[in-house]
Every structure is written in structure tokens, then in C-alpha cells.
Write an enzyme that holds these catalytic residues in place. Structure first.
Site, PDB file in Angstrom:
ATOM      1  N   ARG A 164      10.180 -12.790   2.773  1.00 52.66           N
ATOM      2  CA  ARG A 164      10.872 -11.557   3.117  1.00 52.66           C
ATOM      3  C   ARG A 164      11.454 -11.644   4.537  1.00 52.66           C
ATOM      4  NH1 ARG A 164       7.488  -6.054   2.890  1.00 52.66           N
ATOM      5  NH2 ARG A 164       7.060  -6.504   5.061  1.00 52.66           N
ATOM      6  N   ARG A 201      14.063 -11.700   9.904  1.00 52.93           N
ATOM      7  CA  ARG A 201      13.090 -11.253  10.916  1.00 52.93           C
ATOM      8  C   ARG A 201      12.336 -12.465  11.444  1.00 52.93           C
ATOM      9  NH1 ARG A 201      10.860  -5.794   8.164  1.00 52.93           N
ATOM     10  NH2 ARG A 201       9.195  -7.163   7.514  1.00 52.93           N
ATOM     11  N   ARG A 214      -2.052 -10.431  12.179  1.00 56.47           N
ATOM     12  CA  ARG A 214      -2.066  -9.025  11.756  1.00 56.47           C
ATOM     13  C   ARG A 214      -3.126  -8.800  10.680  1.00 56.47           C
ATOM     14  NH1 ARG A 214       3.284  -7.681   9.616  1.00 56.47           N
ATOM     15  NH2 ARG A 214       4.376  -9.030  11.062  1.00 56.47           N
ATOM     16  N   ARG A 253      -8.767   5.445  10.384  1.00 57.03           N
ATOM     17  CA  ARG A 253      -8.705   4.073  10.890  1.00 57.03           C
ATOM     18  C   ARG A 253      -9.788   3.762  11.882  1.00 57.03           C
ATOM     19  NH1 ARG A 253      -2.592   1.820  11.715  1.00 57.03           N
ATOM     20  NH2 ARG A 253      -1.967   2.571   9.707  1.00 57.03           N
ATOM     21  N   LYS A 261       0.818  -1.216   0.000  1.00 61.67           N
ATOM     22  CA  LYS A 261       0.000   0.000   0.000  1.00 61.67           C
ATOM     23  C   LYS A 261       0.855   1.271   0.000  1.00 61.67           C
ATOM     24  CE  LYS A 261      -2.027   0.544   3.880  1.00 61.67           C
ATOM     25  NZ  LYS A 261      -1.520   1.677   4.666  1.00 61.67           N
TER      26      LYS A 261
HETATM   27  P1  ADP Z   1       1.158  -0.127  10.035  1.00 63.24           P
HETATM   28  O1  ADP Z   1       0.549  -0.243   8.685  1.00 63.24           O
HETATM   29  O2  ADP Z   1       2.269  -1.078  10.278  1.00 63.24           O
HETATM   30  O3  ADP Z   1       0.156  -0.068  11.152  1.00 63.24           O
HETATM   31  P2  ADP Z   1       1.491   2.777   9.912  1.00 63.24           P
HETATM   32  O4  ADP Z   1       2.704   3.444   9.424  1.00 63.24           O
HETATM   33  O5  ADP Z   1       0.256   2.985   9.123  1.00 63.24           O
HETATM   34  O6  ADP Z   1       1.923   1.266  10.047  1.00 63.24           O
HETATM   35  O7  ADP Z   1       1.173   3.239  11.428  1.00 63.24           O
HETATM   36  C1  ADP Z   1       2.128   3.090  12.453  1.00 63.24           C
HETATM   37  C2  ADP Z   1       1.515   3.439  13.810  1.00 63.24           C
HETATM   38  O8  ADP Z   1       1.130   4.822  13.836  1.00 63.24           O
HETATM   39  C3  ADP Z   1       0.235   2.690  14.170  1.00 63.24           C
HETATM   40  O9  ADP Z   1       0.511   1.449  14.759  1.00 63.24           O
HETATM   41  C4  ADP Z   1      -0.431   3.665  15.148  1.00 63.24           C
HETATM   42  O10 ADP Z   1       0.160   3.598  16.425  1.00 63.24           O
HETATM   43  C5  ADP Z   1      -0.086   5.011  14.557  1.00 63.24           C
HETATM   44  N1  ADP Z   1      -1.135   5.462  13.611  1.00 63.24           N
HETATM   45  C6  ADP Z   1      -0.991   5.618  12.261  1.00 63.24           C
HETATM   46  N2  ADP Z   1      -2.136   6.049  11.699  1.00 63.24           N
HETATM   47  C7  ADP Z   1      -3.039   6.173  12.717  1.00 63.24           C
HETATM   48  C8  ADP Z   1      -4.407   6.551  12.784  1.00 63.24           C
HETATM   49  N3  ADP Z   1      -5.100   6.900  11.682  1.00 63.24           N
HETATM   50  N4  ADP Z   1      -5.011   6.553  13.998  1.00 63.24           N
HETATM   51  C9  ADP Z   1      -4.346   6.215  15.110  1.00 63.24           C
HETATM   52  N5  ADP Z   1      -3.052   5.820  15.121  1.00 63.24           N
HETATM   53  C10 ADP Z   1      -2.404   5.801  13.946  1.00 63.24           C
END
Ligand code: ADP
Length: 191
Positions: free
Chosen positions: A128, A134, A145, A89, A14
Site C-alpha cells: 500500500r 508513502r 508501530r 487505550r 479495524k
Molecule cells: P491510530 O490508530 O493511527 O493511532 P487513531 O485514529 O485511533 O489512529 O488515533 C489518532 C490519535 O488520536 C492518536 O495518535 C492519539 O493522539 C489520539 N487518540 C485517539 N484515541 C485516544 C485515546 N483513547 N487516548 C488518548 N489519545 C487518543
């Protein structure tokens, strides 16, 4: 005008697609995760507030996340549109974003959901994990997940489906193939 959101499960590529699509359409790719991480790296006040939350894998509170997105959408580069990645989210974030846009007589043009074949993505991620050493990325962890992603995004996807802005795009294939599919879909929904 291109006001867009991209969603997709872990391993769907993504982030890669978001950057490519944004570049193609001349709009910023806005990733809330990237914003939080760069604030942590730079040691800002915001970074200090969210560091422990990100480490624990929890969600940053809606009030903080919403304020950051509202500010970012006001930057001049977002005047022709934007592509949000990782936001909204929660249903509260969906509602907030709708209100922010409506206050400017704006609305979303489209929400792209990348769909993947789960078994194929699991084996891709396992490979990966192996090459990158990892060991914590086991099949069980990866599937968990994905289940979390499905559970958390289902209500949001349902909301956007009701609004008639949801477009599902096959996320399997090469990076270029997926970029082409997403671009075509955006062109046909925004003209
Ligand atoms: P991943 O896809 O691994 O969750 P992201 O880069 O999208 O990684 O997000 C990393 C972290 O940032 C999340 O685990 C959360 O703690 C925080 N975060 C990101 N976007 C949001 C959101 N829209 N609302 C709340 N927390 C967020």
C-alpha cells in the site's frame, strides 16, 4: 444490548470493520481518533487543544479523552449500545469506562481483539505504501508501530481477559469474511 469494544493492530482493518459491524447491529461506531480529527478540522476549542498532540503521535490526556467519551455515550443513538474503536487505550481509561457504565448499572458485553499474521500485514502495508507513494512507511517503521501497539495494548487486553469479556477473532481473510466472524461472535455473546 450491545456494548462493545474493538481492538486490533495497525493494518488489521479495524476501522473498516468497526463501521460495518456498527451498521449491522444498529449502534454507533465511536472512534476517539475520528472525534479528535473532526474537531481539528472544524477548528473547535477541543481541536485547538489536541492538534499538537495528534501531530506528535502522543496520547491526549486521559481526563480529556474520558470526558469526550462519557459525553458521546450519553447521546440518544448510543442507547441501544455502542462499538468503541481506539478507546480505551490506557488502564486509566479502562477503569473510567467501567465506572461510567457501572453508574448506569451497565457493563461491557464484549471486547473483540482482531488478531493478524504480522508478516502478512507488513507486506500488505508495504504494498500500500508503494502504490500510494508513502516512502516513510518502511518495514522498520511498520514493525515498530506494531511493537508499540502490542506493548501498549497488552495490559488492557489482560484486564479484559480477567473480566472474561475478551474474544479473539482471526482478522485475516477478506473484509467480508472478517465481518462475518466478528458478527457471529457478537451474536453468540449478546444473544
Ligand atoms: P491510530 O490508530 O493511527 O493511532 P487513531 O485514529 O485511533 O489512529 O488515533 C489518532 C490519535 O488520536 C492518536 O495518535 C492519539 O493522539 C489520539 N487518540 C485517539 N484515541 C485516544 C485515546 N483513547 N487516548 C488518548 N489519545 C487518543
Amino acid at each position: 444490548m450491545k456494548r462493545l469494544i474493538i481492538m486490533g493492530p495497525p493494518g488489521a482493518g479495524k476501522g473498516t470493520q468497526a463501521v460495518r459491524i456498527a451498521e449491522r447491529f444498529g449502534i454507533p461506531a465511536i472512534s476517539t481518533g475520528d472525534i479528535f480529527r473532526s474537531n481539528i478540522k472544524d477548528g473547535t476549542e477541543l481541536g485547538r487543544q489536541v492538534e499538537a498532540i495528534l501531530k506528535s503521535g502522543g496520547y491526549v490526556p486521559d481526563e480529556m479523552t474520558n470526558a469526550i467519551v462519557q459525553d458521546r455515550l450519553g447521546w440518544v443513538d448510543a442507547a441501544p449500545g455502542f462499538l468503541l474503536d481506539g478507546y480505551p487505550r490506557t488502564p486509566g481509561q479502562v477503569e473510567f469506562l467501567d465506572r461510567v457504565l457501572a453508574a448506569h448499572d451497565h457493563a461491557l458485553d464484549g471486547v473483540i481483539e482482531l488478531t493478524v499474521d504480522e508478516d502478512a500485514v507488513v507486506s500488505r502495508l508495504l504494498k500500500r505504501a508503494e502504490t500510494e507513494g508513502r516512502a516513510d512507511d518502511t518495514e522498520k517503521v511498520i514493525r515498530e508501530r506494531m511493537a508499540i501497539y502490542r506493548k501498549e495494548t497488552a495490559p488492557i487486553i489482560a484486564l479484559y481477559d480477567q473480566q472474561g469479556v475478551l474474544v479473539k477473532i482471526d482478522g485475516m481473510g477478506t473484509v467480508d469474511e472478517v465481518t462475518e466472524r466478528v458478527s457471529k461472535a457478537i451474536e453468540s455473546m449478546t444473544g
